[in-house]
Design an enzyme around this catalytic site. Sequence first.
Site, mmCIF file in Angstrom:
data_model
loop_
_atom_site.group_PDB
_atom_site.id
_atom_site.type_symbol
_atom_site.label_atom_id
_atom_site.label_comp_id
_atom_site.label_asym_id
_atom_site.label_seq_id
_atom_site.Cartn_x
_atom_site.Cartn_y
_atom_site.Cartn_z
ATOM 1 N N LEU A 41 0.849 -1.195 0.000
ATOM 2 C CA LEU A 41 0.000 0.000 0.000
ATOM 3 C C LEU A 41 0.885 1.247 0.000
ATOM 4 C CD1 LEU A 41 -2.579 -1.238 2.642
ATOM 5 C CD2 LEU A 41 -2.995 -0.975 0.192
ATOM 6 N N ASN B 9 -0.486 -5.576 10.172
ATOM 7 C CA ASN B 9 0.000 -6.601 9.240
ATOM 8 C C ASN B 9 0.604 -7.738 10.042
ATOM 9 O OD1 ASN B 9 0.761 -7.808 6.750
ATOM 10 N ND2 ASN B 9 2.839 -7.049 7.015
ATOM 11 N N HIS C 172 3.503 -10.682 9.645
ATOM 12 C CA HIS C 172 4.654 -10.972 8.788
ATOM 13 C C HIS C 172 5.348 -12.240 9.277
ATOM 14 C CE1 HIS C 172 7.870 -10.047 5.992
ATOM 15 N NE2 HIS C 172 8.733 -10.329 6.953
#
Length: 193
Positions: free
Chosen positions: A98, A112, A114
């Site tokens: 993004l 997020n 990860h």
Amino acid sequence: MALSTGSKRVKTAVFISGTGSNLKSLIKFSKLKKSPISIELIVSNNPKSKGLHFGKIFKIRKKIFNFKKQTITEKEILLYLKKRKINLICLAGFLKILSKNFIQNFDGKILNIHPSLLPKYKGLNTHKRAIINKDEHSGCTVHFVNSKLDSGKIINQKKVKINKSDTPQSLAKKVLAQEHKLYPKAILKIFSL
């Protein structure tokens, strides 16, 4: 960083590109009494994303956006999120980066997950890199998203032991099992701050 929930749940969108296994665990979590979120929307850049079928199963609105013209697409997504009063985005295996503009213009929080112990191994092929470097542990991290790739403030992490026999695939499987537990914990943590 607390988002006040009061008694109302925070309207959440989950962004996916693939199988949606983290999406599924977040949906299950959102159904619990203690959950501060309600998942209102599934966004994908991939019309073939297997995770989209969870929208059908759990009756959650799905929206596919084509990222060929990213600037235009991101404007459309921002408008759509605003219209649906979305205040939290959970990236769950979303394979598009993004833009800084999108991140700054989204009036809420973006999380997020990860598959590495950040700040180690930002980006892709995390399991392969951990094995090549003979690391003893890998793991996963939930973090806030900022304009630098995989560099936002860390919310929580979970270590996973790497065995000598592990391949990138077997390690990915072990880490993914922990991701499913870690993401809900991270959400609980930020709402209780």
